[in-house]
Write an enzyme that holds these catalytic residues in place. Structure first.
Site, short mmCIF file in Angstrom:
data_model
loop_
_atom_site.label_atom_id
_atom_site.label_comp_id
_atom_site.label_asym_id
_atom_site.label_seq_id
_atom_site.Cartn_x
_atom_site.Cartn_y
_atom_site.Cartn_z
CG HIS A 20 -0.36 -0.16 2.51
ND1 HIS A 20 0.46 0.80 3.04
CD2 HIS A 20 -0.40 -1.17 3.42
CE1 HIS A 20 0.87 0.41 4.22
NE2 HIS A 20 0.39 -0.80 4.48
CG HIS A 23 4.15 -1.56 2.23
ND1 HIS A 23 2.90 -2.00 1.88
CD2 HIS A 23 4.47 -2.19 3.38
CE1 HIS A 23 2.48 -2.88 2.78
NE2 HIS A 23 3.42 -3.01 3.70
CB CYS A 128 0.42 -7.42 20.85
SG CYS A 128 -0.75 -6.97 19.55
CB CYS A 131 2.81 -5.93 17.70
SG CYS A 131 1.78 -4.53 18.13
CB CYS A 145 -1.83 -3.88 21.63
SG CYS A 145 -0.97 -3.16 20.21
CG HIS A 148 -2.64 -4.71 16.67
ND1 HIS A 148 -1.33 -4.40 16.93
CD2 HIS A 148 -2.73 -4.93 15.34
CE1 HIS A 148 -0.63 -4.47 15.80
NE2 HIS A 148 -1.46 -4.78 14.83
CE LYS A 299 -3.63 2.83 12.46
NZ LYS A 299 -3.46 2.08 13.67
CE LYS A 302 -6.27 -6.19 4.14
NZ LYS A 302 -6.26 -7.64 4.30
ZN LIG Z 1 -0.35 -4.82 18.73
#
Ligand SMILES: [Zn+2]
Length: 512
Positions: A20, A23, A128, A131, A145, A148, A299, A302
């Site tokens: 995306h 990157h 997590c 992560c 987290c 997430h 942010k 998807k």
């Molecule tokens: Zn995380």
């Protein structure tokens, strides 16, 4: 004397998802840096690639009903396509499933084991799964987290541990003293205070093969596979051909800049340099931490459906417009927002108006007054000498700015030359000179303009290679653009009188 070298890396991208714009940001920056340092006469090496092992890839492959290797091959193809679409020319694309990488990882683990850096134990910690990282209590927000929004698992399992704890003092010292330089400065300060505050725990470097089968087996205990981070970090070594290709390794090691976003700074500032210390390999010189993207203020995710596909974007606007926009919109190192509206505004003002118009004013005048043949310049006035001095000042500042990864500021400097050239046309008014029959003056002005465009083209080449090539071909200069160096951009009078310029299609047709 051997030439200076420049080795830049991007993180290797995890293949549980397609490429995306995030990157793309890192990879475009690495490409621009590489091309710039080559222009400045350095031997450069640009490494990117993909991180292909671990539980998330294993699960994503299962979800797609594909064997993991086949699944990885498919995603890797998409990354390579995206980099091609964005004019990105890496020197190596390392995959952690490359055989020589896997063999090197096994050798490293065996060496660390033999050297007493790995011991068997139990690890109990907060982990997590999003992560794929262990968390400390202070990392969590309301027990979750923050990235997430989920509670980490408490992990307790038999595993092999790397003696990370023994490196705490050395890590802190290297980072504090900038032996391992972390920039921007606030990121360094964060890491220093982390290392002063938290006691580093030995870190698990393996998973039971039962749980994570898609990984490199430990050479000294094949019932375990290698923890994905340890496997991934070593790409920066194996991507140079290490350990077999000593020549390439010795020519480029250590990395001059490792680019990354802030979410992976901590592991890069703890596990990675400790592994190198344990191996007796020199540490990287600098980490540069760039910011995050939001898309239209939100942010990227998807579920929001606002993930930007770089291939589609470059098809619509051209790779160079994306490269220019993404680096000029906000400072490298800070967070910023990406919006199509701003992209189109920037395209029209900076590319269609400033750069495009410079060419579309100059070339037709050349055809009208000289049938396209570059004239012999006459005597210079202060108008020309000032223009030359200011442009040379920009070139001198560029090396310092690029060395500090001030990519946005570097583009702004180059654009001051574009704007000076446009202003020079207005002030020198070649049409009036032609009307009044001031032929020698007209020749000087038109020659100076072409020479100035030549310099702008050399300077924009790292940022917008395709556009620069197109302008170069319109100028009709016989030497190849890729052979030009930064010193060609400080020298004037490099166009042979008689060189024939040609009008081509507009570089950046306006978006209405
Ligand atoms: Zn995380």
């Amino acid at each position: 004397m051997s030439r200076e070298k420049f080795y830049v890396t991007t993180p290797i991208y995890y293949v549980n998802d397609v490429p995306h714009i995030g990157h793309s940001y890192t990879t475009i920056a690495a490409d621009v840096l590489t091309r710039y340092h080559r222009l400045a006469g350095r031997d450069a090496f640009f490494l990117t690639g993909t991180d292909e092992h671990g539980i998330k890839v294993q699960q994503a492959a299962e979800g797609a009903s594909k064997p993991p290797q086949v699944f990885c091959d498919g995603i890797v193809g998409q990354f390579k396509k995206a980099w091609q679409a964005l004019n990105i020319k890496y020197d190596n694309f390392i995959r952690t499933t490359d055989v020589h990488h896997e063999e090197a990882v096994k050798k490293v683990l065996q060496d660390l084991h033999d050297g007493g850096f790995i011991h068997k134990g139990k690890y109990e910690a907060l982990y997590c799964i999003g992560c794929e990282q262990f968390k400390t209590k202070s990392d969590l927000v309301d027990g979750k987290c923050p990235d997430h929004k989920m509670e980490p698992e408490v992990r307790s399992e038999e595993c092999y541990l790397f003696k990370l704890s023994t490196f705490q003092e050395r890590l802190l010292k290297s980072i504090k003293k900038d032996e391992l330089k972390i920039r921007p400065l606030e990121r360094k300060n964060e890491m220093v205070s982390f290392l002063e505050r938290e006691e580093l725990q030995d870190v698990s470097i393996s998973r039971s093969k039962e749980k994570v089968s898609w990984g490199i087996p430990l050479p000294f205990d094949p019932s375990h596979t290698t923890y994905v981070w340890v496997d991934a970090f070593l790409n920066y070594l194996t991507g140079l051909g290490w350990p077999a290709d000593r020549r390439n390794f010795e020519g480029f090691w250590p990395p001059d800049v490792q680019l990354m976003a802030k979410d992976i700074l901590r592991v890069h500032a703890t596990i990675w340099p400790s592994l190198l210390m344990a191996l007796g390999v020199e540490l990287p010189r600098e980490y540069f931490i760039h910011g995050y993207f939001t898309v239209n203020g939100e942010k990227m995710s998807k579920s929001l459906g606002n993930v930007i596909d770089p291939i589609q974007l470059s098809r619509q606007y051209g790779a160079d417009a994306i490269r220019y926009f993404i680096l000029s919109e906000f400072p490298f190192g800070q967070d910023g927002d990406f919006s199509i509206k701003r992209l189109e505004e920037c395209y029209n003002s900076d590319l269609a108006n400033d750069l495009g118009n410079l060419l579309h004013r100059t070339i037709p005048m050349m055809e009208k007054y000289y049938g396209g043949k570059t004239p012999e310049p006459g005597e210079l006035t202060t108008l020309e000498t000032e223009l030359r001095e200011k442009a040379s000042g920009v070139v001198r500042r560029l090396d310092r700015l690029m060395g500090q990864l001030k990519l946005r500021e570097s583009l702004a400097e180059i654009w001051t030359v574009v704007n000076m050239a446009n202003k020079y046309i207005d002030t020198a008014a070649p049409w009036a000179l032609a009307r009044e029959g001031k032929t020698e003056r007209l020749a000087t002005v038109m020659y100076t303009l072409l020479d100035c465009i030549r310099i702008i083209t050399i300077l924009t080449f790292p940022f917008m290679p395709e556009t620069a090539e197109k302008i170069w071909s319109q100028l009709g200069i016989r030497e190849s653009l890729s052979d030009q160096t930064i010193s060609d951009a400080t020298a004037w009078g490099r166009i042979q009188p008689g060189t024939v310029v040609t009008k081509e299609k507009p570089l950046f047709p306006r978006i209405e």
